[in-house]
Design a protein around this motif. Structure first.
Motif, PDB file in Angstrom:
ATOM      1  N   GLU A  90     -11.377 -13.492  -8.930  1.00 30.09           N
ATOM      2  CA  GLU A  90     -10.061 -13.169  -8.380  1.00 30.09           C
ATOM      3  C   GLU A  90      -9.895 -13.689  -6.957  1.00 30.09           C
ATOM      4  O   GLU A  90      -8.804 -14.090  -6.554  1.00 30.09           O
ATOM      5  N   THR A  96      -4.295  -7.246  -3.420  1.00 28.23           N
ATOM      6  CA  THR A  96      -4.016  -7.075  -4.843  1.00 28.23           C
ATOM      7  C   THR A  96      -2.533  -6.876  -5.127  1.00 28.23           C
ATOM      8  O   THR A  96      -2.089  -7.087  -6.253  1.00 28.23           O
ATOM      9  N   GLU A  99      -9.180 -17.440  -7.188  1.00 30.94           N
ATOM     10  CA  GLU A  99      -7.792 -17.706  -7.571  1.00 30.94           C
ATOM     11  C   GLU A  99      -6.850 -17.475  -6.385  1.00 30.94           C
ATOM     12  O   GLU A  99      -5.929 -18.270  -6.155  1.00 30.94           O
TER      13      GLU A  99
END
Length: 334
Positions: free
Chosen positions: A190, A157, A193
Motif C-alpha cells: 500500500e 488512508t 502504491e
C-alpha cells in the motif's frame, strides 16, 4: 573498607551509599572502633550488583526485590524494561525527526517555529479534516517541511486527505520526488502504491524520470500506475507495460484507453498495433487475453491494426474470431 574508600573505588558517592543503607539495600557489616562504617568484600560486591541493575533502568525498589526475593524471576521485568526502552527510543526518534523538520523549514523566528510545530501536529492528527487543512495550508504560504508531507502521503488512508497531500506535493515541494522514490521500495504494497500515485501527480521531469524507472518495478501495481501516467503524457516507453496490463487484465480498460490516446499521435499507431500483434502471435496465452488484445486493436488506427483484425476474424478460437469480426464491421462502418 571505610565509606570514603568505597565511594572512590565504586564511583558511588558517600551520600548515595548512605541512601542505600537507609533503604536497606546494603548495610556495612562492621564498624570501626571509632564507630565508622566498614564495608566487607561482600558488601562491595552487593554495591556493584545494585549499580549494574540500576544501569538497566530498574528502580531502587525493583533492585531490592531482585536482590532479596528468592522467588524473583527476572523475565517479566526484563520484558517490561525492553518495552520502556523502546518507547523512549521511539519518543526520542520522533523528537529528533520533528527538530530536523523544523530546521528544514528554515524558521526566521520563534513564530515560524511554533507555526511549523502546529503544522506537524496537525498532519499527525486523528481528525481527517485537520490533516486535510494542514495539507492545504501550503496554499496560504505556510512553510511545509517536505519530509513531513511525504511521510503523511505515504501513510494516509483517507482518500480525500491523500488527495490533498498529493496536491500539496505536486505544487513543487523541493525534494519530494526523491523521497517518494524511497517509498517505491517499501515492503508494504500500500505504501508503494501511494508513492507511485503521488509521483504521478508531480509534473516535473524528476518525477517523470522516476516513473520511467518504475516501468521495470517488480510490483505490477507500481508498473501500471507509472505506465498509465506516462502514456497519458504521450511517452512511448509506456507501451510495452500497457500491453502487459491488457494481457494480465490489470486495469486493462484504462491501459487500452491509454494506448488509443498514444496511437492518435502522428506516426505512433502502427508501432502500437505491431506490439499488440506480436503479443497475439507469441506472448498471449488463452482466449480471454487474446480477446482483450483484439478489443484494444479496435481503437488503434492504421493499416497494421486493420490487417491484424481481419486475420483475427478468421481465428480458430470462435470467441476471438467473433470479437474481431464485430470490430472490423464497426471500423468499416465509420
Amino acid at each position: 573498607m571505610l565509606i570514603g574508600e568505597v565511594a572512590r573505588r565504586s564511583g558511588v558517592s558517600a551520600r548515595m551509599l548512605r541512601h542505600y543503607e537507609s533503604l536497606g539495600l546494603v548495610r556495612p557489616t562492621g564498624r570501626t572502633d571509632g564507630g565508622y562504617r566498614e564495608y566487607s568484600d561482600e558488601d562491595i560486591r552487593r554495591i556493584f550488583h545494585i549499580e549494574s541493575l540500576r544501569s538497566l533502568g530498574l528502580s531502587l525498589r525493583e533492585v531490592g526485590r531482585a536482590l532479596d526475593d528468592p522467588g524473583f524471576t527476572p523475565s517479566e521485568l526484563v520484558d517490561d524494561l525492553i518495552r520502556q526502552a523502546r518507547d523512549r527510543v521511539a519518543a526520542e526518534t520522533e523528537l529528533l525527526t520533528r527538530l530536523h523538520r523544523i530546521g528544514a523549514a528554515e524558521p526566521a523566528g520563534w513564530e515560524d517555529v511554533l507555526r511549523t510545530v502546529a503544522l506537524l501536529q496537525a498532519l499527525g492528527s486523528k481528525s481527517a479534516g485537520t490533516r486535510q487543512r494542514a495539507a492545504l495550508s501550503s496554499a496560504e504560504g505556510e512553510p511545509v517541511p517536505v519530509e513531513a508531507l511525504v511521510e503523511a502521503a505515504l501513510g494516509e488512508t483517507d482518500p480525500i486527505v491523500a488527495g490533498a497531500l498529493r496536491w500539496a506535493l505536486a505544487r513543487g515541494a523541493e525534494g519530494g520526488p526523491a523521497l517518494l522514490a524511497e517509498g517505491l521500495d517499501s515492503p508494504a504494497a500500500e505504501v508503494r502504491e501511494r508513492a507511485v500515485r503521488t509521483l504521478a501527480e508531480i509534473p516535473d521531469e524528476e518525477a517523470a524520470a522516476l516513473l520511467r524507472e518504475a516501468l521495470a518495478h517488480p510490483d505490477v501495481v507500481v508498473r501500471g500506475h507509472a505506465a498509465l501516467t506516462l502514456g497519458a503524457r504521450g511517452l512511448a516507453e509506456a507501451v510495452p507495460v500497457l500491453i502487459d496490463m491488457i494481457v494480465e487484465e490489470t486495469n486493462d480498460v484504462d491501459a487500452a484507453d491509454a494506448l488509443s490516446a498514444l496511437a492518435s499521435r502522428p506516426g505512433a499507431a502502427d508501432g502500437i498495433a505491431a506490439g499488440l500483434v506480436e503479443r497475439l502471435a507469441h506472448g498471449a496465452a488463452g482466449a480471454p487475453a487474446r480477446r482483450r488484445l483484439a478489443q484494444a486493436l479496435a481503437d488503434i488506427p492504421g493499416t497494421t491494426a486493420a490487417r491484424a483484425l481481419a486475420e483475427l476474424a478468421r481465428d480458430e478460437d470462435r470467441s476471438v474470431a467473433l470479437t474481431a469480426a464485430y470490430i472490423v464491421e464497426l471500423r468499416e462502418g465509420r
